[in-house]
Design a protein around this motif. Structure first.
Motif, short mmCIF file in Angstrom:
data_model
loop_
_atom_site.label_atom_id
_atom_site.label_comp_id
_atom_site.label_asym_id
_atom_site.label_seq_id
_atom_site.Cartn_x
_atom_site.Cartn_y
_atom_site.Cartn_z
N LEU A 1 -7.38 -7.75 7.19
CA LEU A 1 -6.69 -8.25 8.38
C LEU A 1 -5.79 -7.15 8.94
CD1 LEU A 1 -5.79 -11.79 7.01
CD2 LEU A 1 -7.36 -11.29 8.90
N LYS B 1 0.82 -1.22 0.00
CA LYS B 1 0.00 0.00 0.00
C LYS B 1 0.85 1.27 0.00
CE LYS B 1 -4.26 -1.93 1.79
NZ LYS B 1 -4.03 -3.36 1.93
N LEU C 1 -8.69 3.53 -2.40
CA LEU C 1 -8.02 2.84 -1.28
C LEU C 1 -6.93 1.92 -1.79
CD1 LEU C 1 -10.96 1.67 1.04
CD2 LEU C 1 -9.45 3.63 1.34
N GLU C 2 -7.29 1.06 -2.76
CA GLU C 2 -6.28 0.09 -3.22
C GLU C 2 -6.74 -0.58 -4.50
OE1 GLU C 2 -5.79 -3.53 -1.16
OE2 GLU C 2 -7.91 -3.79 -0.78
N PHE D 1 -18.13 -0.80 8.36
CA PHE D 1 -16.71 -1.15 8.22
C PHE D 1 -16.64 -2.52 7.55
CE2 PHE D 1 -12.62 -2.21 10.80
CZ PHE D 1 -11.86 -2.00 9.66
N GLU E 1 -18.76 2.98 0.40
CA GLU E 1 -17.64 2.21 -0.16
C GLU E 1 -18.04 1.67 -1.54
OE1 GLU E 1 -15.62 -0.30 2.54
OE2 GLU E 1 -14.35 -1.14 0.97
N CYS F 1 -9.37 8.51 7.69
CA CYS F 1 -10.57 7.69 7.50
C CYS F 1 -11.58 8.49 6.69
CB CYS F 1 -11.17 7.33 8.85
SG CYS F 1 -12.63 6.30 8.70
N LYS G 1 -3.48 0.38 9.20
CA LYS G 1 -3.49 -0.88 8.44
C LYS G 1 -2.09 -1.36 8.10
CE LYS G 1 -5.82 1.35 4.92
NZ LYS G 1 -6.45 1.50 3.59
N1 LIG Z 1 -9.02 5.39 4.64
C1 LIG Z 1 -10.11 4.66 4.88
N2 LIG Z 1 -11.30 5.26 5.14
C2 LIG Z 1 -12.39 4.51 5.38
N3 LIG Z 1 -12.43 3.18 5.41
C3 LIG Z 1 -11.28 2.52 5.14
C4 LIG Z 1 -10.06 3.22 4.85
N4 LIG Z 1 -9.10 2.31 4.64
C5 LIG Z 1 -9.66 1.10 4.77
N5 LIG Z 1 -10.98 1.20 5.07
C6 LIG Z 1 -11.92 0.10 5.30
O1 LIG Z 1 -11.17 -1.09 5.57
C7 LIG Z 1 -11.34 -2.04 4.51
C8 LIG Z 1 -10.02 -2.74 4.18
O2 LIG Z 1 -9.06 -1.79 3.84
P1 LIG Z 1 -8.15 -1.92 2.54
O3 LIG Z 1 -7.27 -0.73 2.49
O4 LIG Z 1 -9.00 -2.16 1.34
O5 LIG Z 1 -7.24 -3.19 2.90
P2 LIG Z 1 -7.34 -4.73 2.48
O6 LIG Z 1 -6.18 -4.92 1.56
O7 LIG Z 1 -7.16 -5.47 3.77
O8 LIG Z 1 -8.66 -4.98 1.82
C9 LIG Z 1 -11.91 -1.26 3.34
O9 LIG Z 1 -12.66 -2.10 2.49
C10 LIG Z 1 -12.73 -0.19 4.04
O10 LIG Z 1 -13.99 -0.70 4.48
#
Ligand SMILES: Nc1ncnc2c1ncn2[C@@H]1O[C@H](COP(=O)(O)OP(=O)(O)O)[C@@H](O)[C@H]1O
Ligand SMILES: [Mg+2]
Length: 319
Positions: A147, A96, A265-266, A204, A182, A177, A139
């Motif tokens: 996870l 990330k 996000l990713e 979440f 989403e 956040c 994270k």
């Molecule tokens: N910056 C953020 N703001 C709000 N929710 C977040 C954010 N980062 C992660 N999340 C929540 O956490 C979940 C997992 O985060 P993510 O970055 O997608 O990692 P992973 O690779 O574990 O899926 C997301 O699907 C979202 O629901």
């Protein structure tokens, strides 16, 4: 019809999900008429393919070596064309911190962040948290399936959240956040699929919300979005996919905040491939069935690998 090696299972924390994706893809490939050679990467070695004369490898792994580019590099060495992104894109997307750097370079909107290291002094960690402000998300840099991801609303909650994330590695991301909705957008070839909304009852999308049916998470493949949001989400999905040099397919996760702004996000280079996973759901919204999608993933992956780089450059220069 092709002889296709199906790589599934693996040893990552997402092994169980990968077995489900693998079984679904295996069934689809056989229905289409391909000859499938299944390889559970937990017990079988990719090296076994050296003497197997396969035409293609379908990677149904998630997380770990399947998603971080290791398996892709091995397939390159064996000169076997495979599904999805190459080693570099896989590595960039899995990490990330590296993804964020590419997003910023390629104008993909992404939330403000800081990276903490395991032995950072408390005052530094506190300063990072304050710079981002509350609420924030802690994270691991290179995990999946939510996870080790924790939402934090005040300073007192930071140590536990960091402890949970540091279990997965020595570098951890603190990210603003984004409070809102989403969204996730699949990219196949060069086109973005319809936008899908993830509605987790707790707000979440954590591990339970992802994999436990009793969590009540809903997926809306035709969400009611304001104005140009869907088009913008598709635009950013493609931009994020290309920013990380992805090939074939991916699924881009993003948040929509209360002001209508999107934040990526990713990028998932090996998104879930069960018949009820998000990418197949989005394809179905476009009228593309699961088997058709699986065949398209084989086709776009083969197509992109067949083009020698010089041809691509010549065409770009001529355009
Ligand atoms: N910056 C953020 N703001 C709000 N929710 C977040 C954010 N980062 C992660 N999340 C929540 O956490 C979940 C997992 O985060 P993510 O970055 O997608 O990692 P992973 O690779 O574990 O899926 C997301 O699907 C979202 O629901
Ligand atoms: Mg995610």
């Amino acid at each position: 019809m092709l002889r296709i090696a199906l790589l599934y299972g693996g040893t990552s924390s997402e092994r169980e999900v990968s077995i489900k994706s693998g079984e679904a893809v295996w069934a689809a490939l056989e229905r289409i008429g391909h000859h499938v050679l299944p390889l559970d990467i937990g017990s079988d070695e990719i090296g076994m393919l050296e003497n197997e004369k396969v035409d293609f490898a379908f990677i149904a792994l998630h997380g770990g070596e399947g998603e971080n580019g290791t398996v892709q590099r091995r397939l390159e060495e064996l000169q076997i064309p495979y599904s999805g992104s190459g080693p570099i894109a896989s590595r960039l997307a899995m990490d990330k911190e590296l993804s964020k750097a590419e997003f910023l370079t390629h104008r993909v909107p992404t939330a403000p962040y800081e990276v903490a290291e395991e032995f950072d002094a408390d005052y530094r960690l506190r300063r990072m948290a304050r710079r981002i402000n509350w609420p924030l998300v802690v994270k691991p840099i290179d995990q999946g399936s939510s996870l080790g991801v924790t939402k934090v609303t005040c300073l007192n909650e930071v140590p536990d959240a960091l402890g949970g994330a540091f279990k997965f590695g020595p570098r951890v991301m603190l990210e603003k956040c984004i409070v809102g909705r989403e969204l996730t957008v699949g990219v196949v070839g060069n086109r973005a699929l319809p936008v899908c909304e993830v509605i987790a009852p707790t707000g979440f999308y954590d591990f339970k919300a992802k994999y436990d049916k009793t969590a009540g998470t809903r997926y809306d493949t035709n969400p009611n979005l304001p104005g140009p949001t869907a088009k913008m989400a598709q635009h950013y999905a493609r931009r994020a996919h290309h920013a990380l040099r992805c090939h074939g397919y991916s699924r881009v996760d993003m948040m929509l905040d209360g002001d209508g702004e999107l934040w990526v996000l990713e990028v998932n280079t090996l998104p879930g491939m069960t018949e009820t996973s998000l990418l197949p759901k989005a394809a179905a919204q476009e009228g593309i069935g699961f088997d058709e999608l699986v065949q398209e993933l084989v086709d776009v992956s083969m197509e992109q690998r067949r083009k020698p780089v010089s041809n691509r450059i010549t065409r770009i220069l001529a355009a």
